[in-house]
Write a protein that holds these residues in place. Structure first.
Motif, PDB file in Angstrom:
ATOM      1  N   GLU A   1       0.831  -1.214   0.000  1.00 64.37           N
ATOM      2  CA  GLU A   1       0.000   0.000   0.000  1.00 64.37           C
ATOM      3  C   GLU A   1       0.857   1.251   0.000  1.00 64.37           C
ATOM      4  N   VAL A   2       1.955   1.232   0.746  1.00 69.20           N
ATOM      5  CA  VAL A   2       2.853   2.390   0.818  1.00 69.20           C
ATOM      6  C   VAL A   2       3.515   2.647  -0.535  1.00 69.20           C
ATOM      7  N   ILE A   3       3.959   1.583  -1.195  1.00 70.85           N
ATOM      8  CA  ILE A   3       4.591   1.731  -2.508  1.00 70.85           C
ATOM      9  C   ILE A   3       3.577   2.263  -3.529  1.00 70.85           C
ATOM     10  N   GLU A   4       2.364   1.736  -3.485  1.00 71.74           N
ATOM     11  CA  GLU A   4       1.323   2.217  -4.393  1.00 71.74           C
ATOM     12  C   GLU A   4       1.064   3.701  -4.172  1.00 71.74           C
ATOM     13  N   ARG A   5       1.020   4.110  -2.906  1.00 74.66           N
ATOM     14  CA  ARG A   5       0.775   5.508  -2.584  1.00 74.66           C
ATOM     15  C   ARG A   5       1.927   6.402  -3.048  1.00 74.66           C
ATOM     16  N   ALA A   6       3.155   5.888  -2.871  1.00 73.07           N
ATOM     17  CA  ALA A   6       4.332   6.665  -3.266  1.00 73.07           C
ATOM     18  C   ALA A   6       4.373   6.883  -4.776  1.00 73.07           C
ATOM     19  N   ILE A   7       4.072   5.841  -5.526  1.00 72.67           N
ATOM     20  CA  ILE A   7       4.112   5.961  -6.987  1.00 72.67           C
ATOM     21  C   ILE A   7       2.973   6.850  -7.494  1.00 72.67           C
ATOM     22  N   LYS A   8       1.795   6.668  -6.919  1.00 72.82           N
ATOM     23  CA  LYS A   8       0.653   7.488  -7.351  1.00 72.82           C
ATOM     24  C   LYS A   8       0.879   8.951  -7.001  1.00 72.82           C
ATOM     25  N   GLY A   9       1.381   9.212  -5.803  1.00 72.93           N
ATOM     26  CA  GLY A   9       1.555  10.593  -5.360  1.00 72.93           C
ATOM     27  C   GLY A   9       2.682  11.317  -6.061  1.00 72.93           C
ATOM     28  N   ASN A  10       3.774  10.605  -6.358  1.00 75.84           N
ATOM     29  CA  ASN A  10       4.951  11.238  -6.973  1.00 75.84           C
ATOM     30  C   ASN A  10       4.942  11.189  -8.491  1.00 75.84           C
ATOM     31  N   ASN A  11       4.205  10.210  -9.053  1.00 76.22           N
ATOM     32  CA  ASN A  11       4.079  10.064 -10.504  1.00 76.22           C
ATOM     33  C   ASN A  11       5.429  10.125 -11.225  1.00 76.22           C
ATOM     34  N   PRO A  12       6.389   9.259 -10.862  1.00 75.59           N
ATOM     35  CA  PRO A  12       7.695   9.289 -11.532  1.00 75.59           C
ATOM     36  C   PRO A  12       7.590   8.902 -13.001  1.00 75.59           C
ATOM     37  N   ASN A  13       8.403   9.552 -13.807  1.00 70.21           N
ATOM     38  CA  ASN A  13       8.401   9.334 -15.249  1.00 70.21           C
ATOM     39  C   ASN A  13       9.338   8.169 -15.590  1.00 70.21           C
TER      40      ASN A  13
END
Length: 368
Positions: free
Chosen positions: A224-236
């Motif tokens: 859940e934390v990784i999903e939140r990090a990727i969604k929130g930061n939206n890395p290219n």
């Protein structure tokens, strides 16, 4: 080369990337012919024959050596530990750094056996009083919590890569023939899994493992934390530096630099498990030619590692169900790599036994 943007030290990094050249095909063919003339069926030593061919391409001549070996252990802490993604407290990073200095960690034991020196670098730990034996290159005292924002700035990511490049160059100047990479940083399988998910587009649930040994509830939390990090930061995913600064770590950035710097100086690098694998994937996305200078030591028990190796098209030498890190897999692979160089130096040829090599080779082809 993928798009790379950043601040300080960027020009130096770009020059290093330009210095990474393809493997020397002529030297590889010369080594292949040498191996084919040894007293054995063609290809019968498997990956022990592939290794010296690769090493010849890296060295640029058909007499590669791995006499002097070193393992670089990059150490850094992670703000995401606040989210409860590790079974161990963050203080363990500093305690293990002291353990490295005392020569009592697993990497010290295995490196001694392999005849390799261990270089420990503090690139981003929370430790304020760092043992004098550790090389102090701290970018900052740990990353920010990637679950609520970027782990670091792009300038800090570039600085971390630059530190790794300088480390590789220093070791090259000291005459090191073979490098291994490892790390220490409580919580760092979380950024490694996040980076792998961004680069490969494979689901986070498939990639994420138990790291230091979290239970089922802890694993669900980590995902859940990784999903939140990727969604929130939206890395290219097309910008490796963007991925690194948003969901990476300082020790991972340092290892990216070691990989790029070693490739520019034509030194093979043995990657360890999932964290150094994530660094290898980032280095490959920055400059694909850097992959040719990498050797996969083992297959980690962390699920993301298999996907990383698949992406890099690298075959691991060992599968021991390890997940420790520190560069332990690299240390275990060193004797195998050294064995591969002894084969072409010390084995007899068919001619030396009075048997024409072409007779044996023809027999192999007929049986095939």
């Amino acid at each position: 080369m993928r798009r790379l943007s950043g601040g300080n030290h960027l020009e130096k990094i770009m020059q290093v990337i330009q210095d990474i050249k393809p493997l020397d095909i002529r030297s590889m063919e010369e080594m292949r012919n040498c191996l084919n003339n040894l007293t054995k069926p063609l290809g019968s030593l498997g990956m022990l024959e592939e290794l010296p061919i690769t090493l010849s391409g890296i060295a640029g001549h058909a007499a590669p050596k791995v006499d002097r070996k070193a393992i670089v252990v990059m150490c850094g802490d992670h703000g995401v530990v606040k989210e409860g993604v590790s079974a161990y407290p963050q203080a363990v990073t500093g305690l293990m750094m002291d353990n490295f200095v005392r020569g009592k960690a697993a990497i010290n034991v295995l490196a001694r056996q392999a005849g390799a020196e261990v270089q420990v670098i503090d690139i981003g730990s929370m430790l304020e009083e760092v043992p004098k034996e550790i090389i102090k290159k701290k970018v900052r005292y740990g990353t920010d919590n990637m679950a609520i924002g970027p782990a670091m700035s792009k300038e800090e990511a570039v600085q971390g890569i630059h530190i790794g490049i300088e480390t590789a160059f220093d070791l090259a100047d000291q005459g090191i023939d073979l490098l291994g990479i490892g790390e220490m940083g409580i919580g760092n399988t979380t950024p490694a899994s996040a980076m792998t998910a961004v680069f490969t587009s494979i689901s986070i649930s498939q990639l994420t493992g138990r790291g230091t040994g979290i239970n089922a509830a802890g694993l669900d939390k980590k995902i859940e934390v990784i999903e939140r990090a990727i969604k929130g930061n939206n890395p290219n995913p097309m910008d490796p530096l963007d991925v690194l600064c948003k969901v990476g770590g300082f020790e991972i950035a340092g290892l990216v630099g070691v990989l790029l710097g070693a490739a520019a100086r034509r030194i093979p690098v043995v990657i360890d498990g999932v964290i150094s694998g994530a660094a290898a994937l980032a280095a490959y996305r920055i400059e694909p030619l850097s992959r040719d200078y990498m050797i996969a030591s083992h297959l980690s028990a962390e699920p993301a590692h298999q996907f990383i190796l698949n992406e890099l098209e690298l075959k691991p030498l060992l599968n021991l169900e390890m997940r420790l890190g520190e560069g332990t897999g690299a240390a275990l692979a060193f004797p195998l790599i050294e064995s591969s160089t002894r084969i072409f130096r010390e084995m007899a040829t068919f001619e030396e036994l009075g048997i024409p090599a072409h007779v044996e080779n023809s027999k192999e082809k007929n049986e095939a």
